[in-house]
Design an enzyme around this catalytic site. Structure first.
Site, PDB file in Angstrom:
ATOM      1  N   HIS A  74      18.157  14.430 -43.803  1.00 29.98           N
ATOM      2  CA  HIS A  74      17.826  14.687 -42.400  1.00 29.98           C
ATOM      3  C   HIS A  74      16.975  15.947 -42.257  1.00 29.98           C
ATOM      4  CE1 HIS A  74      18.307  14.973 -38.058  1.00 29.98           C
ATOM      5  NE2 HIS A  74      18.698  16.225 -38.220  1.00 29.98           N
TER       6      HIS A  74
ATOM      7  N   ARG B  86      22.363  25.794 -38.121  1.00 32.15           N
ATOM      8  CA  ARG B  86      21.554  26.827 -37.477  1.00 32.15           C
ATOM      9  C   ARG B  86      21.851  26.774 -35.989  1.00 32.15           C
ATOM     10  NH1 ARG B  86      15.519  26.413 -38.576  1.00 32.15           N
ATOM     11  NH2 ARG B  86      15.608  28.653 -38.184  1.00 32.15           N
TER      12      ARG B  86
ATOM     13  N   GLY C 232      21.049  29.868 -46.111  1.00 33.05           N
ATOM     14  CA  GLY C 232      21.217  31.252 -46.557  1.00 33.05           C
ATOM     15  C   GLY C 232      22.654  31.719 -46.524  1.00 33.05           C
TER      16      GLY C 232
END
Length: 440
Positions: free
Chosen positions: A194, A348, A363
């Protein structure tokens, strides 16, 4: 592809059926072995008693019936006419234990005599001599209840059922753990596909537009966009490789590391942009991979700079035998409900997407994996303002380092010292021995 739950059920069922078959085979073998062992021991004892009585009869002396002890309690001496000449108390008054008469050439025979409504008798028939008128000594005992009934089979069946049930439960747990990495990989593949779809689709659109409308598209803009999309794809692939190495447990070389110096070096290496204030409490040594810890600290600094309003504060010290690195920004912070979700892969938040459209979303997930690989933790803790990421690692005893890694000339010295408990209220600028540096 079948669901992992159905695969787990299928494999568990197959393994349980196999265990059931093995248990049945083992139970039958155990039953036969126990029966043989019990009967063999009875026949052996009966043979000893029959041989003793036969020797005395051949010598013309009738044995003392009361002298018979142990499991063999039924002994009779029967003459050639079938009359009971002598017997033990347990066999007195009973009919002949057996009508079988051994031949002169095979004078010792095992017999199992079963009467109607009675338990069988295990006995040895011993012909005293080969003479035609020789007597026969019968010695034996009633079959033990364990083998005379189905009690032994019931006990073995109950134990086998318990083994199968516990084995099936254990198989379910083992299959679940074995398929768990497959489930993680399946979820990772779904999320990765995705996330990769967007930059790939954007790159395809730019190239197709440049190909279909060459007169209306600036080639330089197309190349710049393609390079940007390619760079994002490269970042995602690199982060995925890093996650795979961390998940796979691939060992990385570990060494004693001055965590305070490492943080200062990483801040100085990326001194542009949002200013960073560093506060340290002397040398803080840990044992780990320098490359991985640089990546972890770099991720935390990058994340804090991206969300900070004016500045970022980094505090390095120790508490409760653990090295502690706290990275705090003065931005909008992270809601308590999202403090664990931000460590998931490709997660995110809306503000992160607005501030940085090119991030990979890996990250913080990589940072936590590195912390766990070093037997540490990485969490978001309460802060008066902004987000406060706190890394805790096992503290390395300075005595264990010795002189293997002496401070290098010109190495960055600790900045302003924090309190031992790393409280957010730092000491005043005038503290003895404290110095302050603002990078930006």
């Amino acid at each position: 592809m079948p669901s992992l739950h159905s695969m787990q059920a299928r494999y568990t069922t197959a393994a349980t059926i196999l265990l059931l078959l093995l248990t049945i085979l083992g139970g039958v073998s155990l039953d036969l072995a126990i029966r043989y062992r019990i009967q063999d021991q009875v026949f052996f004892d009966a043979e000893q008693v029959a041989a003793q009585w036969s020797a005395q009869v051949r010598g013309g002396v009738l044995p003392r019936p009361a002298s018979v002890t142990g499991t063999v309690d039924l002994v009779q001496v029967v003459d050639a006419q079938g009359r009971v000449v002598d017997a033990t108390p347990g066999a007195t008054g009973r009919p002949r234990l057996s009508t079988f008469r051994p031949s002169p050439h095979d004078r010792l025979q095992r017999r199992v005599e079963c009467g109607p409504g009675e338990r069988c008798v295990l006995l040895m028939a011993n012909r005293v001599s080969p003479a035609p008128d020789a007597s026969v000594v019968y010695a034996g005992t009633v079959e033990p209840p364990l083998t005379a009934t189905h009690r032994l089979e019931y006990l073995i069946a109950g134990a086998a059922l318990l083994i199968v049930l516990l084995g099936g439960r254990l198989m379910w747990w083992i299959m679940g753990r074995a398929l768990r990495p497959v489930e993680q990989q399946d979820r990772l593949a779904s999320v990765t596909s995705h996330e990769l779809r967007t930059p790939i689709a954007g790159l395809r659109v730019q190239l197709e537009e440049a190909l279909l409308h060459p007169d209306h598209v600036d080639p330089r803009d197309t190349i710049r966009g393609a390079l940007s999309a390619t760079g994002r794809l490269e970042e995602i692939v690199q982060d995925l490789l890093t996650m795979t190495r961390l998940r796979g447990g691939q060992p990385a070389p570990h060494e004693p590391i001055d965590l305070a110096a490492l943080v200062c070096e990483e801040v100085d290496a990326h001194s542009g942009g949002t200013p960073v204030e560093v506060y340290t409490a002397g040398d803080v040594w840990v044992h780990g991979s320098r490359i991985q810890l640089i990546r972890l600290v770099g991720n935390l600094l990058s994340n804090a700079r991206r969300h900070a309003a004016t500045a970022v504060t980094v505090c390095v010290g120790s508490a409760d035998g653990r090295a502690v690195v706290a990275v705090t920004d003065d931005g909008n912070g992270i809601a308590p409900a999202d403090r664990e979700r931000v460590f998931e892969r490709f997660t995110r938040l809306d503000e992160g997407r607005r501030r940085d459209t090119g991030g990979t979303g890996l990250g913080l997930a990589i940072s936590r994996e590195i912390a766990h690989a070093h037997r540490g933790t990485l969490k978001i803790e309460d802060s008066p303002r902004g987000a406060r990421f706190v890394l805790r690692l096992p503290l390395l005893d300075r005595n264990a380092i010795g002189e293997r890694n002496p401070p290098q000339p010109g190495a960055l010295l600790p900045r302003k010292r924090c309190r031992d408990n790393l409280a957010p209220n730092l000491r005043r600028r005038g503290d003895p021995g404290a110095s302050r540096s603002r990078r930006g």
